[in-house]
Design a protein around this motif. Structure first.
Motif, mmCIF file in Angstrom:
data_model
loop_
_atom_site.group_PDB
_atom_site.id
_atom_site.type_symbol
_atom_site.label_atom_id
_atom_site.label_comp_id
_atom_site.label_asym_id
_atom_site.label_seq_id
_atom_site.Cartn_x
_atom_site.Cartn_y
_atom_site.Cartn_z
ATOM 1 N N ASN A 162 1.031 -1.088 0.000
ATOM 2 C CA ASN A 162 -0.022 0.002 0.049
ATOM 3 C C ASN A 162 0.710 1.134 -0.005
ATOM 4 O O ASN A 162 2.010 1.178 -0.027
ATOM 5 C CB ASN A 162 -0.854 0.029 1.329
ATOM 6 N N HIS A 163 0.226 2.325 -0.234
ATOM 7 C CA HIS A 163 0.916 3.679 -0.267
ATOM 8 C C HIS A 163 1.797 4.098 1.007
ATOM 9 O O HIS A 163 2.776 4.719 0.956
ATOM 10 C CB HIS A 163 0.101 4.837 -0.531
ATOM 11 N N ARG A 164 1.265 3.505 2.162
ATOM 12 C CA ARG A 164 2.013 3.660 3.539
ATOM 13 C C ARG A 164 3.523 2.976 3.467
ATOM 14 O O ARG A 164 4.390 3.592 4.303
ATOM 15 C CB ARG A 164 1.227 3.168 4.513
ATOM 16 N N GLN A 165 3.594 2.101 2.636
ATOM 17 C CA GLN A 165 4.982 1.345 2.744
ATOM 18 C C GLN A 165 6.062 2.151 1.856
ATOM 19 O O GLN A 165 7.239 2.046 1.964
ATOM 20 C CB GLN A 165 4.562 -0.047 2.278
ATOM 21 N N VAL A 166 5.596 2.874 0.941
ATOM 22 C CA VAL A 166 6.435 3.665 -0.163
ATOM 23 C C VAL A 166 7.657 4.588 0.612
ATOM 24 O O VAL A 166 8.593 4.240 0.315
ATOM 25 C CB VAL A 166 5.622 4.410 -1.185
ATOM 26 N N SER A 175 16.305 4.910 -3.776
ATOM 27 C CA SER A 175 16.279 5.344 -5.276
ATOM 28 C C SER A 175 15.115 4.620 -5.747
ATOM 29 O O SER A 175 14.622 3.899 -5.173
ATOM 30 C CB SER A 175 17.578 4.681 -5.881
ATOM 31 N N VAL A 176 14.324 5.011 -6.893
ATOM 32 C CA VAL A 176 13.497 4.746 -7.562
ATOM 33 C C VAL A 176 13.833 3.349 -8.223
ATOM 34 O O VAL A 176 14.818 3.253 -8.699
ATOM 35 C CB VAL A 176 12.873 5.528 -8.368
ATOM 36 N N GLN A 177 13.055 2.373 -8.622
ATOM 37 C CA GLN A 177 13.224 1.017 -9.361
ATOM 38 C C GLN A 177 12.040 0.970 -10.141
ATOM 39 O O GLN A 177 10.976 1.549 -10.287
ATOM 40 C CB GLN A 177 13.058 -0.103 -8.288
ATOM 41 N N PRO A 178 12.404 0.375 -11.353
ATOM 42 C CA PRO A 178 11.291 -0.129 -12.204
ATOM 43 C C PRO A 178 10.096 -0.755 -11.665
ATOM 44 O O PRO A 178 10.241 -1.571 -10.745
ATOM 45 C CB PRO A 178 12.060 -0.881 -13.217
ATOM 46 N N VAL A 179 8.754 -0.636 -11.983
ATOM 47 C CA VAL A 179 7.628 -1.012 -11.627
ATOM 48 C C VAL A 179 6.755 -1.873 -12.333
ATOM 49 O O VAL A 179 6.455 -1.334 -13.672
ATOM 50 C CB VAL A 179 6.730 -0.148 -10.724
ATOM 51 N N ILE A 180 6.652 -3.232 -12.351
ATOM 52 C CA ILE A 180 5.706 -3.944 -13.487
ATOM 53 C C ILE A 180 4.128 -4.119 -12.621
ATOM 54 O O ILE A 180 4.297 -4.665 -11.460
ATOM 55 C CB ILE A 180 6.182 -5.128 -13.601
ATOM 56 N N GLU A 223 -4.824 2.150 -6.471
ATOM 57 C CA GLU A 223 -4.793 3.479 -6.793
ATOM 58 C C GLU A 223 -3.992 4.317 -6.157
ATOM 59 O O GLU A 223 -3.100 4.821 -6.517
ATOM 60 C CB GLU A 223 -6.027 4.014 -7.233
ATOM 61 N N PRO A 224 -4.214 4.449 -4.902
ATOM 62 C CA PRO A 224 -3.323 5.386 -3.959
ATOM 63 C C PRO A 224 -1.889 4.868 -4.005
ATOM 64 O O PRO A 224 -0.959 5.961 -3.857
ATOM 65 C CB PRO A 224 -4.045 5.188 -2.501
ATOM 66 N N LEU A 225 -1.848 3.716 -3.941
ATOM 67 C CA LEU A 225 -0.208 3.062 -4.006
ATOM 68 C C LEU A 225 0.499 3.422 -5.381
ATOM 69 O O LEU A 225 1.622 3.850 -5.204
ATOM 70 C CB LEU A 225 -0.493 1.621 -3.899
ATOM 71 N N LEU A 226 -0.385 3.115 -6.579
ATOM 72 C CA LEU A 226 0.286 3.715 -7.753
ATOM 73 C C LEU A 226 0.608 5.212 -7.776
ATOM 74 O O LEU A 226 1.702 5.564 -8.434
ATOM 75 C CB LEU A 226 -0.521 3.115 -9.136
ATOM 76 N N LEU A 229 3.696 5.689 -5.840
ATOM 77 C CA LEU A 229 4.888 5.441 -6.601
ATOM 78 C C LEU A 229 5.109 6.453 -7.736
ATOM 79 O O LEU A 229 6.225 6.971 -7.955
ATOM 80 C CB LEU A 229 4.697 3.923 -7.047
ATOM 81 N N GLU A 230 4.166 6.751 -8.354
ATOM 82 C CA GLU A 230 4.394 7.929 -9.304
ATOM 83 C C GLU A 230 4.999 9.105 -8.836
ATOM 84 O O GLU A 230 5.762 9.731 -9.521
ATOM 85 C CB GLU A 230 3.074 7.897 -10.347
ATOM 86 N N GLY A 231 4.231 9.564 -8.014
ATOM 87 C CA GLY A 231 4.694 10.846 -7.120
ATOM 88 C C GLY A 231 6.078 10.791 -6.795
ATOM 89 O O GLY A 231 6.791 11.879 -6.655
ATOM 90 N N GLN A 232 6.709 9.506 -6.406
ATOM 91 C CA GLN A 232 7.923 9.328 -5.818
ATOM 92 C C GLN A 232 9.033 9.296 -7.136
ATOM 93 O O GLN A 232 10.274 9.098 -6.922
ATOM 94 C CB GLN A 232 8.206 8.353 -5.146
ATOM 95 N N GLY A 233 8.318 9.279 -8.269
ATOM 96 C CA GLY A 233 9.314 9.105 -9.514
ATOM 97 C C GLY A 233 9.446 7.703 -10.329
ATOM 98 O O GLY A 233 10.271 7.588 -11.072
#
Length: 272
Positions: A162-166, A175-180, A223-226, A229-233
């Protein structure tokens, strides 16, 4: 003989022992940095060649202070095919497959782990792990594999939840990583979960009420999770898994190969 006894007596004192320990540490620390410097000079070419060949992913430079692993995150609803596709990618590219759920269940059975003290979710075999703790434990597992087994390329399945773990994950990974992101109609996910119930060993896969609850929770949190993640790059690649297996795997193959080459290019261009 007297000289040897005198030498032993001198180093039996606490002060000399401390000096000896510090000397050993300093020597080891210096050699480690020398090794990193040499590997930075000679390693990238070898690594670049290996990263472009599926199944050959060892990073020849070992774990140096400024070195970060490749971590690909694979997300999606329960039953969407994360486990199947993770196994394919891990075997094809030599990635270390780390399943969040499997890791937490393993730690739950380890009496030395704090996870073994946590309650089990009703109707499941999975522990109720706080979000922050889960993120820390995933990174600890990656770091252990890096240090002790030189595992520098990872595929993390089902994390973050969930978004809380990000945010907690970013504190460790930094650092950011690729997400599938695998997606399919939730009805397809429910059907797949029920179909695997006989062999998964998880009681929740045979309980329709639990399946519906899991999918509802996923729908509310995805949706909040995605967005987080997108907000973090993070760059999210959405892949429809409700297709022929070969089609899905072809797309995944291209994605992971490109991600790894891009990552290695960044490593080689970084200041040495």
């Amino acid at each position: 003989m007297d000289t040897m006894l005198s030498f032993g007596q001198r180093y039996s004192s606490v002060g000399h022992r401390i000096r000896a320990i510090w000397l050993s540490f300093s020597l080891g620390f210096g050699l480690h940095h020398l090794w990193c410097a040499l590997q930075k000079k000679d390693g990238p070419g070898k690594t670049s060649q290996a990263l472009q060949q599926p199944g050959k992913v060892q990073d020849y430079r070992g774990l140096c202070k400024d070195q970060k692993p490749l971590v690909i995150l694979i997300l999606g609803a329960p039953g969407v095919g994360k486990g199947t596709q993770s196994a394919y990618l891990a075997s094809t590219f030599g990635l270390t497959h780390l399943s969040y759920g499997d890791l937490m269940r393993k730690l739950s059975n380890d009496r030395a782990s704090v996870v073994s003290t946590l309650p089990i979710k009703p109707g499941t075999k999975s522990p109720a792990v706080p979000d922050d703790l889960g993120a820390v434990l995933v990174w600890n597992e990656i770091e252990r594999g890096m240090r002790h087994e030189n595992r520098m390329a990872w595929l993390v399945d089902g994390f973050p939840r969930n978004h809380r773990q990000v945010s907690k994950w970013m504190e460790s990974a930094s650092s950011v990583q690729p997400v599938i992101y695998l997606f399919a109609p939730l009805s397809v996910s429910a059907s797949r979960i029920s179909g695997r119930a006989g062999g998964s060993g998880r009681p929740e896969d045979a309980d329709q009420d639990v399946i519906e609850e899991r999918l509802d929770r996923y729908r509310n949190e995805s949706e909040p999770l995605l967005a987080k993640l997108e907000g973090q790059g993070f760059q999210i690649k959405r892949i429809n898994s409700d297709r022929e297996l070969a089609e899905v795997q072809k797309e995944l193959y291209t994605l992971v190969k490109v991600s790894r080459i891009e990552r290695q290019t960044r490593v080689e261009r970084s200041p040495h």
